[in-house]
Design an enzyme around this catalytic site. Structure first.
Site, PDB file in Angstrom:
ATOM      1  N   PRO A   1       9.685  -4.545  -0.328  1.00  0.00           N
ATOM      2  CA  PRO A   1      10.640  -4.190   0.756  1.00  0.00           C
ATOM      3  C   PRO A   1      10.149  -3.769   2.333  1.00  0.00           C
ATOM      4  O   PRO A   1       9.383  -3.291   2.130  1.00  0.00           O
ATOM      5  CB  PRO A   1      11.284  -2.850   0.123  1.00  0.00           C
ATOM      6  CG  PRO A   1      11.002  -2.840  -1.367  1.00  0.00           C
ATOM      7  CD  PRO A   1       9.628  -3.612  -1.247  1.00  0.00           C
TER       8      PRO A   1
ATOM      9  N   LEU B   1       5.423   0.697   3.055  1.00  0.00           N
ATOM     10  CA  LEU B   1       4.669  -0.080   2.257  1.00  0.00           C
ATOM     11  C   LEU B   1       3.750  -0.988   2.794  1.00  0.00           C
ATOM     12  O   LEU B   1       2.841  -1.646   1.911  1.00  0.00           O
ATOM     13  CB  LEU B   1       5.375  -0.853   1.074  1.00  0.00           C
ATOM     14  CG  LEU B   1       6.355   0.234   0.162  1.00  0.00           C
ATOM     15  CD1 LEU B   1       7.221  -0.537  -0.790  1.00  0.00           C
ATOM     16  CD2 LEU B   1       5.490   1.414  -0.407  1.00  0.00           C
TER      17      LEU B   1
ATOM     18  N   LYS C   1       0.825  -1.040  -0.014  1.00  0.00           N
ATOM     19  CA  LYS C   1      -0.082  -0.100   0.013  1.00  0.00           C
ATOM     20  C   LYS C   1       0.793   1.285   0.004  1.00  0.00           C
ATOM     21  O   LYS C   1       1.947   1.268   0.399  1.00  0.00           O
ATOM     22  CB  LYS C   1      -1.079   0.019   1.289  1.00  0.00           C
ATOM     23  CG  LYS C   1      -0.281   0.246   2.551  1.00  0.00           C
ATOM     24  CD  LYS C   1       0.190   1.255   3.129  1.00  0.00           C
ATOM     25  CE  LYS C   1       1.072   1.193   4.212  1.00  0.00           C
ATOM     26  NZ  LYS C   1       1.668   2.651   4.855  1.00  0.00           N
TER      27      LYS C   1
ATOM     28  N   GLY D   1      10.486  -2.061   5.937  1.00  0.00           N
ATOM     29  CA  GLY D   1      11.101  -0.753   6.278  1.00  0.00           C
ATOM     30  C   GLY D   1      11.016   0.230   5.364  1.00  0.00           C
ATOM     31  O   GLY D   1      11.836   1.355   5.183  1.00  0.00           O
ATOM     32  N   ALA D   2       9.815   0.277   4.516  1.00  0.00           N
ATOM     33  CA  ALA D   2       9.781   1.307   3.397  1.00  0.00           C
ATOM     34  C   ALA D   2       8.609   1.922   3.305  1.00  0.00           C
ATOM     35  O   ALA D   2       8.244   2.741   2.516  1.00  0.00           O
ATOM     36  CB  ALA D   2       9.576   0.229   1.989  1.00  0.00           C
TER      37      ALA D   2
ATOM     38  N   ASP E   1      -2.274  -1.245  10.940  1.00  0.00           N
ATOM     39  CA  ASP E   1      -2.721  -1.094   9.612  1.00  0.00           C
ATOM     40  C   ASP E   1      -3.048  -2.336   9.041  1.00  0.00           C
ATOM     41  O   ASP E   1      -3.460  -2.657   7.909  1.00  0.00           O
ATOM     42  CB  ASP E   1      -1.717  -0.399   8.650  1.00  0.00           C
ATOM     43  CG  ASP E   1      -0.158  -0.939   8.743  1.00  0.00           C
ATOM     44  OD1 ASP E   1       0.053  -1.943   9.598  1.00  0.00           O
ATOM     45  OD2 ASP E   1       0.439  -0.237   7.912  1.00  0.00           O
TER      46      ASP E   1
ATOM     47  N   GLY F   1       4.270  -4.086   3.833  1.00  0.00           N
ATOM     48  CA  GLY F   1       4.463  -5.392   3.544  1.00  0.00           C
ATOM     49  C   GLY F   1       4.302  -6.306   4.447  1.00  0.00           C
ATOM     50  O   GLY F   1       3.377  -7.543   4.353  1.00  0.00           O
ATOM     51  N   GLY F   2       4.876  -6.140   5.860  1.00  0.00           N
ATOM     52  CA  GLY F   2       4.347  -7.206   6.628  1.00  0.00           C
ATOM     53  C   GLY F   2       3.241  -7.228   7.206  1.00  0.00           C
ATOM     54  O   GLY F   2       2.701  -8.525   7.579  1.00  0.00           O
ATOM     55  N   SER F   3       2.544  -6.188   7.400  1.00  0.00           N
ATOM     56  CA  SER F   3       1.124  -6.251   7.632  1.00  0.00           C
ATOM     57  C   SER F   3       0.203  -6.873   6.567  1.00  0.00           C
ATOM     58  O   SER F   3      -0.885  -7.567   6.934  1.00  0.00           O
ATOM     59  CB  SER F   3       0.532  -4.773   7.876  1.00  0.00           C
ATOM     60  OG  SER F   3       1.402  -3.969   8.847  1.00  0.00           O
TER      61      SER F   3
END
Length: 277
Positions: free
Chosen positions: A94, A99, A8, A96-97, A136, A101-103
């Site tokens: 990536p 974006l 996102k 820590g961006a 998020d 990603g982990g969420s």
């Protein structure tokens, strides 16, 4: 069973006040972006283990126990006593961006387990589980353009479509500490609320919509600010840092061609060009 968690971006991000509990209230708009990880889950036929995690693609720091996909599995396992699982996670988004990603991985893990094991959980219930994993995470359950308030956990649907617009996203090889970025923020309310700005023509966003983190991050990391300026020089109609960084995106009109491949964004930078859905 396999699924593809997406990233996102934040369209605007305003820190409006500091809360008594030390957190900050904010307003932002989450918009899905088709940069995807791959997540697969199979039943694990191995005695004595509840899960096995295989990771590939971009490097993920930390122990498997702390990975959000594992935490998502444990959350549902505690409630439904799930079978042991073998998890394959290929990282393309990536870390820590800014974006998410982990969420996204965590939310898609909940949805995948719900489908695979026929748990019959509603979207509302899945959102409740996702919210336990991160502020998020719940956004990725419905994965549609969303106005977020509170600490980024209070959602309202919005009418917004950027379908067909080109996006160029650049994540330099720089790490921005979210805690440090917050420490230098001066909470304030914008003259025009973000919810009103997002309804204006995209051509007006450059003057009206901001990411408050840029004020503290760009002086510390000039290269991130330079990426934003370079996107504007290449014709972006709106460009901003996503979240607290370090990725920066530019939106281009549907009729614009992709950017020239000879642009130098920085050594080891992650660069994505695509079309929004």
């Amino acid at each position: 069973m396999i699924t593809f968690p997406n990233a996102k971006i934040n369209l605007g991000l305003n820190i409006v006040e500091k809360r008594p509990d030390g957190y900050h209230n904010l307003e932002t708009v989450f918009y899905p972006v088709p940069i995807e990880d791959a997540l697969e889950v199979n039943v694990l036929n191995e005695s004595g283990r509840k899960f096995r995690l295989h990771q590939a693609g971009l490097e993920i720091e930390g122990e498997a126990e702390n990975n959000l996909v594992v935490k998502a599995y444990k959350l549902l396992d505690a409630q439904f006593d799930l079978p042991p699982v073998e998890i394959h996670l290929f990282k393309h988004i990536p870390s820590g961006a800014g974006l998410g990603g982990g969420s996204s991985d965590a939310a898609y893990m909940l949805k995948l387990l719900n489908e695979k094991f026929c748990l019959k959980l509603t979207e509302e219930t899945l959102e409740e589980y996702a919210a336990r994993l991160g502020a998020d995470c719940a956004f990725f359950i419905r994965n549609t353009p969303t106005y977020a308030e509170g600490i980024g956990n209070l959602f309202s649907p919005i009418r917004l479509s950027l379908k067909g617009y080109r996006i160029v996203l650049v994540k330099p090889d720089l790490f921005v500490s979210t805690r440090e970025a917050f420490s230098q923020i001066r909470p304030h309310r914008q003259e025009t609320p973000l919810r009103e700005v997002i309804e204006r023509p995209i051509e007006e966003w450059k003057k009206l919509m901001t990411n408050d983190f840029e004020e503290s991050v760009f002086p510390q990391f000039p290269a991130i600010g330079e990426i934003k300026e370079k996107l504007y020089r290449q014709g972006a109609i709106y460009a901003a840092m996503s979240g607290s960084g370090s990725s920066v995106f530019g939106l281009f009109r549907p009729e614009d061609d992709a950017l020239p491949e000879d642009i130098i964004w920085g050594e080891r930078a992650f660069v994505y060009q695509g079309i929004l859905k």
